[in-house]
Motif scaffolding. Structure first.
Motif, PDB file in Angstrom:
ATOM      1  N   GLN A   1       3.486   4.421  -7.084  1.00 67.97           N
ATOM      2  CA  GLN A   1       3.736   3.801  -7.393  1.00 67.97           C
ATOM      3  C   GLN A   1       4.285   2.532  -6.482  1.00 67.97           C
ATOM      4  OE1 GLN A   1       5.891   2.750 -11.121  1.00 67.97           O
ATOM      5  NE2 GLN A   1       4.577   0.913 -11.585  1.00 67.97           N
ATOM      6  N   GLU A   2       5.135   3.580  -5.701  1.00 71.16           N
ATOM      7  CA  GLU A   2       6.662   3.194  -4.592  1.00 71.16           C
ATOM      8  C   GLU A   2       5.877   3.012  -3.495  1.00 71.16           C
ATOM      9  OE1 GLU A   2       9.708   6.351  -4.038  1.00 71.16           O
ATOM     10  OE2 GLU A   2      10.518   6.530  -6.527  1.00 71.16           O
ATOM     11  N   TYR A   3       5.040   3.763  -3.211  1.00 67.82           N
ATOM     12  CA  TYR A   3       4.110   3.723  -2.103  1.00 67.82           C
ATOM     13  C   TYR A   3       3.070   2.700  -1.855  1.00 67.82           C
ATOM     14  CZ  TYR A   3       6.063   7.133   0.378  1.00 67.82           C
ATOM     15  OH  TYR A   3       7.723   8.462   1.280  1.00 67.82           O
ATOM     16  N   CYS A   4       2.669   2.005  -3.384  1.00 68.30           N
ATOM     17  CA  CYS A   4       1.683   1.448  -3.555  1.00 68.30           C
ATOM     18  C   CYS A   4       1.947   0.115  -3.426  1.00 68.30           C
ATOM     19  CB  CYS A   4       0.797   1.824  -4.841  1.00 68.30           C
ATOM     20  SG  CYS A   4      -0.602   2.764  -4.744  1.00 68.30           S
ATOM     21  N   HIS A   5       3.415   0.110  -3.647  1.00 71.50           N
ATOM     22  CA  HIS A   5       4.225  -1.417  -3.389  1.00 71.50           C
ATOM     23  C   HIS A   5       4.623  -1.374  -2.082  1.00 71.50           C
ATOM     24  CE1 HIS A   5       5.691  -1.349  -7.911  1.00 71.50           C
ATOM     25  NE2 HIS A   5       4.520  -1.574  -8.100  1.00 71.50           N
ATOM     26  N   LYS A   6       4.874  -0.711  -1.659  1.00 73.02           N
ATOM     27  CA  LYS A   6       4.836  -0.838   0.230  1.00 73.02           C
ATOM     28  C   LYS A   6       3.682  -1.138   0.726  1.00 73.02           C
ATOM     29  CE  LYS A   6       8.660   3.349   0.450  1.00 73.02           C
ATOM     30  NZ  LYS A   6       8.914   4.199   1.171  1.00 73.02           N
ATOM     31  N   ILE A   7       2.661  -0.492   0.395  1.00 77.48           N
ATOM     32  CA  ILE A   7       1.346  -1.347   1.183  1.00 77.48           C
ATOM     33  C   ILE A   7       1.213  -2.597   0.472  1.00 77.48           C
ATOM     34  CG2 ILE A   7      -1.161  -0.610   0.605  1.00 77.48           C
ATOM     35  CD1 ILE A   7      -0.619   2.320   0.531  1.00 77.48           C
ATOM     36  N   GLN A   8       1.378  -2.617  -0.221  1.00 79.99           N
ATOM     37  CA  GLN A   8       1.013  -4.049  -0.682  1.00 79.99           C
ATOM     38  C   GLN A   8       2.015  -4.892   0.171  1.00 79.99           C
ATOM     39  OE1 GLN A   8      -1.335  -5.354  -2.758  1.00 79.99           O
ATOM     40  NE2 GLN A   8      -0.265  -7.150  -2.107  1.00 79.99           N
ATOM     41  N   ALA A   9       3.392  -4.890   0.400  1.00 77.25           N
ATOM     42  CA  ALA A   9       4.678  -5.633   0.732  1.00 77.25           C
ATOM     43  C   ALA A   9       4.081  -5.602   1.836  1.00 77.25           C
ATOM     44  CB  ALA A   9       5.674  -4.661   0.831  1.00 77.25           C
ATOM     45  N   ARG A  10       3.261  -4.793   2.506  1.00 80.76           N
ATOM     46  CA  ARG A  10       2.758  -4.916   4.417  1.00 80.76           C
ATOM     47  C   ARG A  10       0.973  -6.089   4.574  1.00 80.76           C
ATOM     48  NH1 ARG A  10       4.340   0.132   5.198  1.00 80.76           N
ATOM     49  NH2 ARG A  10       2.170   0.341   6.222  1.00 80.76           N
ATOM     50  N   ASN A  11       0.648  -6.264   3.325  1.00 84.51           N
ATOM     51  CA  ASN A  11      -0.397  -6.598   3.067  1.00 84.51           C
ATOM     52  C   ASN A  11      -0.130  -8.218   3.595  1.00 84.51           C
ATOM     53  OD1 ASN A  11      -3.116  -6.885   2.152  1.00 84.51           O
ATOM     54  ND2 ASN A  11      -3.092  -6.976   0.567  1.00 84.51           N
ATOM     55  N   THR A  12      -0.854  -8.515   3.892  1.00 86.04           N
ATOM     56  CA  THR A  12      -1.315 -10.190   4.504  1.00 86.04           C
ATOM     57  C   THR A  12      -2.541 -10.794   4.371  1.00 86.04           C
ATOM     58  OG1 THR A  12      -1.295  -9.426   6.829  1.00 86.04           O
ATOM     59  CG2 THR A  12       0.643  -9.532   6.648  1.00 86.04           C
ATOM     60  N   PRO A  13      -2.271 -12.448   3.625  1.00 91.77           N
ATOM     61  CA  PRO A  13      -4.002 -12.535   3.543  1.00 91.77           C
ATOM     62  C   PRO A  13      -4.330 -12.968   4.900  1.00 91.77           C
ATOM     63  CG  PRO A  13      -1.248 -14.143   2.605  1.00 91.77           C
ATOM     64  CD  PRO A  13      -0.912 -12.775   3.626  1.00 91.77           C
ATOM     65  N   LYS A  14      -3.852 -12.739   6.118  1.00 93.88           N
ATOM     66  CA  LYS A  14      -4.887 -12.846   7.565  1.00 93.88           C
ATOM     67  C   LYS A  14      -5.678 -11.302   6.721  1.00 93.88           C
ATOM     68  CE  LYS A  14      -2.851 -13.164  11.233  1.00 93.88           C
ATOM     69  NZ  LYS A  14      -1.716 -13.091  12.603  1.00 93.88           N
ATOM     70  N   ASP A  15      -5.654 -10.423   6.878  1.00 90.51           N
ATOM     71  CA  ASP A  15      -5.823  -9.508   6.622  1.00 90.51           C
ATOM     72  C   ASP A  15      -7.088  -9.762   5.894  1.00 90.51           C
ATOM     73  OD1 ASP A  15      -7.580  -7.082   6.068  1.00 90.51           O
ATOM     74  OD2 ASP A  15      -5.653  -5.741   6.137  1.00 90.51           O
ATOM     75  N   PRO A  16      -8.797  -9.333   6.947  1.00 93.66           N
ATOM     76  CA  PRO A  16     -10.456  -9.953   5.711  1.00 93.66           C
ATOM     77  C   PRO A  16      -9.940  -8.986   3.808  1.00 93.66           C
ATOM     78  CG  PRO A  16     -10.709  -8.977   7.212  1.00 93.66           C
ATOM     79  CD  PRO A  16      -9.034  -9.320   7.473  1.00 93.66           C
ATOM     80  N   ASN A  17      -8.812  -8.076   4.682  1.00 92.19           N
ATOM     81  CA  ASN A  17      -9.289  -6.518   3.075  1.00 92.19           C
ATOM     82  C   ASN A  17      -7.910  -7.001   2.137  1.00 92.19           C
ATOM     83  OD1 ASN A  17     -11.319  -5.496   3.713  1.00 92.19           O
ATOM     84  ND2 ASN A  17     -10.868  -5.031   5.373  1.00 92.19           N
ATOM     85  N   TYR A  18      -7.263  -8.219   1.844  1.00 90.51           N
ATOM     86  CA  TYR A  18      -6.207  -8.558   1.456  1.00 90.51           C
ATOM     87  C   TYR A  18      -6.952  -8.177  -0.157  1.00 90.51           C
ATOM     88  CZ  TYR A  18      -2.837 -11.352  -0.443  1.00 90.51           C
ATOM     89  OH  TYR A  18      -1.265 -11.687  -1.425  1.00 90.51           O
ATOM     90  N   MET A  19      -7.206  -9.059  -0.550  1.00 87.81           N
ATOM     91  CA  MET A  19      -7.720  -9.460  -1.757  1.00 87.81           C
ATOM     92  C   MET A  19      -8.292  -7.656  -2.022  1.00 87.81           C
ATOM     93  SD  MET A  19      -6.912 -11.609  -3.394  1.00 87.81           S
ATOM     94  CE  MET A  19      -7.764 -11.244  -5.427  1.00 87.81           C
ATOM     95  N   ARG A  20      -9.192  -7.243  -2.020  1.00 84.23           N
ATOM     96  CA  ARG A  20      -9.074  -5.627  -1.993  1.00 84.23           C
ATOM     97  C   ARG A  20      -8.255  -4.907  -2.120  1.00 84.23           C
ATOM     98  NH1 ARG A  20     -13.870  -1.943   0.712  1.00 84.23           N
ATOM     99  NH2 ARG A  20     -13.867  -0.151  -0.917  1.00 84.23           N
ATOM    100  N   ILE A  21      -7.218  -4.980  -0.760  1.00 84.91           N
ATOM    101  CA  ILE A  21      -6.376  -3.810  -1.142  1.00 84.91           C
ATOM    102  C   ILE A  21      -5.480  -4.505  -3.060  1.00 84.91           C
ATOM    103  CG2 ILE A  21      -3.786  -3.727   0.222  1.00 84.91           C
ATOM    104  CD1 ILE A  21      -6.037  -2.082   1.311  1.00 84.91           C
ATOM    105  N   SER A  22      -4.745  -5.751  -2.627  1.00 85.52           N
ATOM    106  CA  SER A  22      -4.428  -5.875  -4.303  1.00 85.52           C
ATOM    107  C   SER A  22      -4.649  -5.521  -5.274  1.00 85.52           C
ATOM    108  CB  SER A  22      -3.353  -7.699  -3.818  1.00 85.52           C
ATOM    109  OG  SER A  22      -3.684  -7.863  -2.686  1.00 85.52           O
TER     110      SER A  22
END
Length: 455
Positions: free
Chosen positions: A344-365
């Protein structure tokens, strides 16, 4: 030297390393004094090929320890044959397809390899002997997994398109990872269930152990991009990377770094989608030493995945988690709850660096949200816990209000004392306060009278 500097720069990790080195005691300590010279040599071979795997294997319960150790060495021998490009296919293919039969061929060794783990093949007769001492059920499982993996490796060796162009589709990517790691997951699951260390229902859900293997292998493939590219090996599926560049080599060019990072994020999303299955699998492992054995590689993988996410260094160099981080993860991943916390901690870190500019933003989220959702299903946040947290917050609010009032009073007191001292010094040197007060009174009354007249 850099490793020591990293530890000094991260005190918590330094403390974890020292704690592990000084106080760690295995759940089932291995006693070499009770082992034959042949068996000792097998454990030495295990240490030569992988110190990390050797450490966790040697802490397994005694019966499973030997079976898992020999399973690993057999597959290491098979993998050494497959990796050695100096062995011509007419020699290599029959060995790969018939490697499971060699497990019962007393005295067999192979001296024609140039790979770093060639010693396993040169002393394979010792492995064969110890293999013959295992329970028949363990021997059958290891032989069957070896047969399937050997045939899969031979198929890829004969596939010219794969050898020249690499992995083409996501489906092929999954199949390759299955042959390399999914079969290993199945073999370990069957050994665990046979030894009473895991829930038999895991065998009824093969997608769970398959996901365990695929998650690990995909993480390694993502991380090892630069190293594989230098060796002219292409494991990132063309179906994914072709969306971002004309060739994989383009990603190392400065103008294509952003495209490479977005390709990387799609591969990370693909790997993250296996996580709920991995968490489900871990909850079904009953015996503590086997749980540690299964959980440690998984938490290392999620930490690595977080490290490579949106990290353009992956495209131009080798990236690895710090040694101190690894030790901290090993020390924490000893229960289902704490292992879930790590994910959970590492997934939250990934999500914290996820940006809407990334075309995979929704899939990562969505992938990260599914991990949270799964953990909440297994370990729901109870109502009484929420109420307790709310109650604990109220005294904190009261305490903060008291602190503010204290600060105001201290400021007012300081101002009063300072003003008094200044007035006292002025009076001592002859200041006429009576005239000052008279002037103030006169001016104040004059202003007041003028204001009243205006009304």
């Amino acid at each position: 030297m850099s490793k020591y500097l990293q530890l000094i720069a991260h005190p918590q990790e330094l403390r974890a390393v020292l704690q592990w080195a000084i106080w760690h005691e295995p759940l089932y300590p291995r006693d070499p004094s009770k082992e034959s010279d042949n068996l000792k040599r097998c454990y030495e071979l295990l240490g030569y090929t992988s110190r990390s795997f050797a450490a966790v294997i040697e802490e397994l319960a005694p019966e499973l320890r030997q079976a898992v150790m020999l399973f690993y060495l057999v597959l290491r021998g098979l993998d050494t044959i497959e990796d050695d490009m100096t062995i011509p296919n007419p020699v290599k293919l029959p060995i790969l397809r018939g490697f499971h039969e060699l497990l019962t061929k007393e005295g067999w060794t192979f001296n024609g390899s140039q790979e770093k783990d060639k010693v396993v093949l040169e002393e394979f007769d010792k492995i064969i002997y110890e293999f013959s001492l295992l329970k028949p059920i363990y021997r059958d499982i290891i032989a069957e997994m070896t047969k399937r993996m050997g045939n899969g490796m031979a198929d890829y060796c004969e596939d010219d398109d794969f050898n020249k162009k690499g992995v083409n589709t996501v489906k092929e990517y999954d199949l390759y990872c299955y042959y390399v790691a999914g079969i290993v997951g199945e073999g370990l699951t069957r050994l665990s269930v046979s030894g009473g260390s895991a829930d038999p229902r895991l065998l009824e859900n093969p997608h769970l152990h398959n996901s365990m293997g695929l998650f690990l292998q995909k993480t390694n493939i993502i991380r090892d991009f630069h190293e594989d590219l230098l060796d002219n090996r292409k494991f990132w599926p063309k179906e994914i990377w072709s969306k971002y560049a004309d060739s994989m080599e383009d990603f190392v060019r400065p103008e294509n770094i952003e495209a490479g990072v977005y390709c990387l994020s799609e591969l990370v999303a693909n790997a993250l989608e296996h996580v709920p299955d991995c968490l489900y699998y871990l909850a079904a492992v009953k015996e503590q030493s086997m749980f540690n054995f299964c959980a440690i590689p998984q938490v290392m993988a999620i930490a690595t995945l977080e490290l490579v996410f949106h990290n353009n260094n992956v495209l131009t160099s080798q990236v690895k988690i710090r040694r101190g981080t690894s030790v901290m993860l090993i020390m924490r991943a000893t229960s289902v709850r704490e292992t879930y916390n790590i994910f959970q901690e590492y997934c939250h870190k990934i999500q914290a660096r996820n940006t809407p500019k990334d075309p995979n933003y929704m899939r990562i989220s969505i992938a990260c949200a599914k991990v949270d959702q799964f953990i909440e299903t297994i370990f729901p946040t109870r109502k009484e816990v929420k109420e307790k947290i709310a109650k604990e917050e109220k005294p904190e609010e009261a305490a903060s209000t008291t602190e503010v009032l204290t600060i105001i009073l201290l400021f007012a007191g300081t101002l009063l004392i300072t003003s008094s001292l200044m007035l006292g010094v002025a009076w001592y040197f002859g200041a006429r306060f009576d005239r000052a007060f008279a002037a103030i009174k006169e001016n104040f009354l004059g202003i007041a009278d003028a204001a009243r007249d205006e009304l």
